[in-house]
Each structure stands twice: as C-alpha cells, then as structure tokens.
Write a protein that holds these residues in place. Sequence first.
Motif, PDB file in Angstrom:
ATOM      1  N   THR A   2       0.832  -1.208   0.000  1.00 17.36           N
ATOM      2  CA  THR A   2       0.000   0.000   0.000  1.00 17.36           C
ATOM      3  C   THR A   2       0.863   1.252   0.000  1.00 17.36           C
ATOM      4  O   THR A   2       0.585   2.213  -0.738  1.00 17.36           O
ATOM      5  N   ASP A   3       1.897   1.254   0.832  1.00 12.76           N
ATOM      6  CA  ASP A   3       2.795   2.405   0.865  1.00 12.76           C
ATOM      7  C   ASP A   3       3.451   2.618  -0.495  1.00 12.76           C
ATOM      8  O   ASP A   3       3.618   3.760  -0.939  1.00 12.76           O
ATOM      9  N   TYR A   4       3.819   1.540  -1.152  1.00 13.33           N
ATOM     10  CA  TYR A   4       4.464   1.673  -2.463  1.00 13.33           C
ATOM     11  C   TYR A   4       3.508   2.289  -3.483  1.00 13.33           C
ATOM     12  O   TYR A   4       3.895   3.150  -4.273  1.00 13.33           O
ATOM     13  N   LEU A   5       2.246   1.866  -3.454  1.00 12.71           N
ATOM     14  CA  LEU A   5       1.260   2.423  -4.383  1.00 12.71           C
ATOM     15  C   LEU A   5       1.028   3.907  -4.129  1.00 12.71           C
ATOM     16  O   LEU A   5       0.954   4.708  -5.077  1.00 12.71           O
ATOM     17  N   PHE A   6       0.920   4.285  -2.868  1.00 11.66           N
ATOM     18  CA  PHE A   6       0.610   5.667  -2.529  1.00 11.66           C
ATOM     19  C   PHE A   6       1.809   6.601  -2.705  1.00 11.66           C
ATOM     20  O   PHE A   6       1.643   7.761  -3.082  1.00 11.66           O
ATOM     21  N   THR A 136      -5.018  18.751   8.193  1.00  9.44           N
ATOM     22  CA  THR A 136      -3.981  17.778   8.552  1.00  9.44           C
ATOM     23  C   THR A 136      -2.630  18.452   8.744  1.00  9.44           C
ATOM     24  O   THR A 136      -1.831  18.033   9.589  1.00  9.44           O
ATOM     25  N   GLY A 137      -2.379  19.512   7.970  1.00 11.47           N
ATOM     26  CA  GLY A 137      -1.137  20.248   8.167  1.00 11.47           C
ATOM     27  C   GLY A 137      -1.069  20.883   9.541  1.00 11.47           C
ATOM     28  O   GLY A 137      -0.029  20.817  10.221  1.00 11.47           O
ATOM     29  N   TYR A 144       2.947  16.725  16.066  1.00  6.65           N
ATOM     30  CA  TYR A 144       4.315  16.288  15.787  1.00  6.65           C
ATOM     31  C   TYR A 144       5.185  17.538  15.613  1.00  6.65           C
ATOM     32  O   TYR A 144       5.297  18.091  14.515  1.00  6.65           O
ATOM     33  N   ARG A 145       5.764  17.967  16.714  1.00  5.37           N
ATOM     34  CA  ARG A 145       6.446  19.252  16.749  1.00  5.37           C
ATOM     35  C   ARG A 145       7.651  19.299  15.827  1.00  5.37           C
ATOM     36  O   ARG A 145       8.215  18.293  15.444  1.00  5.37           O
ATOM     37  N   ILE A 172       9.255   7.555   4.201  1.00  8.26           N
ATOM     38  CA  ILE A 172       7.840   7.808   4.456  1.00  8.26           C
ATOM     39  C   ILE A 172       7.181   6.685   5.237  1.00  8.26           C
ATOM     40  O   ILE A 172       6.274   6.929   6.047  1.00  8.26           O
ATOM     41  N   VAL A 173       7.602   5.464   5.019  1.00 10.03           N
ATOM     42  CA  VAL A 173       6.943   4.293   5.618  1.00 10.03           C
ATOM     43  C   VAL A 173       6.750   4.400   7.126  1.00 10.03           C
ATOM     44  O   VAL A 173       5.667   4.111   7.641  1.00 10.03           O
ATOM     45  N   PRO A 174       7.759   4.839   7.912  1.00 12.93           N
ATOM     46  CA  PRO A 174       7.570   4.862   9.371  1.00 12.93           C
ATOM     47  C   PRO A 174       6.792   6.061   9.899  1.00 12.93           C
ATOM     48  O   PRO A 174       6.555   6.147  11.107  1.00 12.93           O
ATOM     49  N   LEU A 175       6.374   6.972   9.019  1.00 12.31           N
ATOM     50  CA  LEU A 175       5.699   8.180   9.483  1.00 12.31           C
ATOM     51  C   LEU A 175       4.296   7.873   9.993  1.00 12.31           C
ATOM     52  O   LEU A 175       3.653   6.916   9.547  1.00 12.31           O
ATOM     53  N   PRO A 176       3.770   8.701  10.912  1.00 13.95           N
ATOM     54  CA  PRO A 176       2.392   8.515  11.411  1.00 13.95           C
ATOM     55  C   PRO A 176       1.363   8.669  10.297  1.00 13.95           C
ATOM     56  O   PRO A 176       1.626   9.287   9.255  1.00 13.95           O
ATOM     57  N   LEU A 177       0.176   8.131  10.539  1.00 15.68           N
ATOM     58  CA  LEU A 177      -0.880   8.094   9.525  1.00 15.68           C
ATOM     59  C   LEU A 177      -1.261   9.481   9.029  1.00 15.68           C
ATOM     60  O   LEU A 177      -1.415   9.695   7.815  1.00 15.68           O
ATOM     61  N   MET A 178      -1.431  10.446   9.923  1.00 15.26           N
ATOM     62  CA  MET A 178      -1.908  11.764   9.514  1.00 15.26           C
ATOM     63  C   MET A 178      -0.894  12.491   8.634  1.00 15.26           C
ATOM     64  O   MET A 178      -1.274  13.274   7.758  1.00 15.26           O
ATOM     65  N   ILE A 179       0.383  12.221   8.852  1.00 18.28           N
ATOM     66  CA  ILE A 179       1.389  12.814   7.972  1.00 18.28           C
ATOM     67  C   ILE A 179       1.299  12.183   6.585  1.00 18.28           C
ATOM     68  O   ILE A 179       1.397  12.864   5.556  1.00 18.28           O
TER      69      ILE A 179
END
Length: 225
Positions: A2-6, A136-137, A144-145, A172-179
């Motif tokens: 999924t991460d690869y597609l996005f 979201t920004g 996430y300061r 990007i893979v380890p980043l939180p969902l909202m980011i």
Amino acid sequence: MTDYLFFAVFPYVALAVAVGGGVYRYSRERFSFSSLSSQFLDNRVLFWGSVAWHYGIVLILLAHLVALLFPGFWGRLLGDPLRLAAIEATGLALGLFTLAGLVVLLLRRIASPKAWAVATVMDLLLLAALLLQVATGLYNALVYRWGSLWYLSLAVPWLHSLACLNPDIKYIVPLPLMIKVHLVNAFLLLLLFPVTRLVHIVSIPISYLWRPWQVAVWNKRPIGS
C-alpha cells in the motif's frame, strides 16, 4: 504494498494527469482556464475569505518550496533554536489564518443561495480536499512538533527521489498516519488540478508587469445635459 502504491506510483499518476489534463483543457476549453470567480454574487464575504486563503497558502507553499529547492540553506536557517521557534510559530499562525479563510469560503459556498446555485460537485470536492490538507497540516504541526525539521529530513529526500525517477519510500513508511494522509492528499490535489478551478494558478497575468500603461478616459455627461 500500500505504501508503495501511494508514495511511489500515485505521485507519478497525479503528475501525469495534472500535466496532460491541464494541456488538454487549455487547448480545448481555454475560456475555463480561470478561477471562474463568483465575486459578483457575494463580494464582501468572498473578500475576507479569499484574502486570508490566498495570502496564507501562498506563504506556506513558498516555505515548502524553499526547503525543497534549497535544503542546505533551509537547514542552516533552522540550525538556530530561536529561528526554528520563530519559523514554527509563523507557520502555525499562517496555517490558522489559511484555515479561517478556507472555512469562510466553504461556508459562503454552502450557505449563500446564489453561490450554491452555481456550485458544482468538483467545487465541493476541491474545497473538501483543500480543507483536509490544511487541517492535517495544522494537526501535524501541533501534534508532531518541529515539522519544518522532519519535513526537511524525511519528505524532502523522498520528493527528491521522485524527481530522480527513483522513488525511495523508506523515508515515508515509518511516518504517522496523519502525515501520510497529508502527503497523499497533496498529490490528490495535483490530480484534481485539470478538472477544477485550481487551473487558474497557472494563468496569472504576469504580462501585466511589462505591458503598456492603460489609459482610462471618462466621458461623463454633466447632470441635466
């Protein structure tokens, strides 16, 4: 997968649609290559929303662009704690300013019978996508300061890898969902570019800077003549 597609496939799809669709629309429907303003329907409300939205989003996008194009300069700028705090505070203030303007525009579009009468599905979809992007920004900036730092160290290398046609999603893979939502939605906006009012951002009348002066001559008849 999924991460690869996005983050490795979807950005190129969005860019291809934006460029190809934009060229097609300009060649076939040049008159629609504008913001299709409805200012005459409700000028006062539009003014307050439009000013806050445009000034806020332009400055935010410029900050993102500077970090992307000049990462070394941006990194040195953030190296001082006082400058970092000032940039973070300014970015948060601009985000709130932008959100306020966008909410005004959205409420105007929904609440005004005149504006609603000329609204399209794509107008509402675009406003929803823009609202999600700004919201979201702001959320990421608050939760996430020091977003200017992690944007420089994670998002910028990923974007550079995309530009080099060698997408590297390890940033990007380890980043939180909202980011991740914020990043994907940015490319969704790019995808919506050729089929919405967003196309007006490339029709800025820059030629006004060097065109000859326009002389306006008033021909008003005296009262009673």
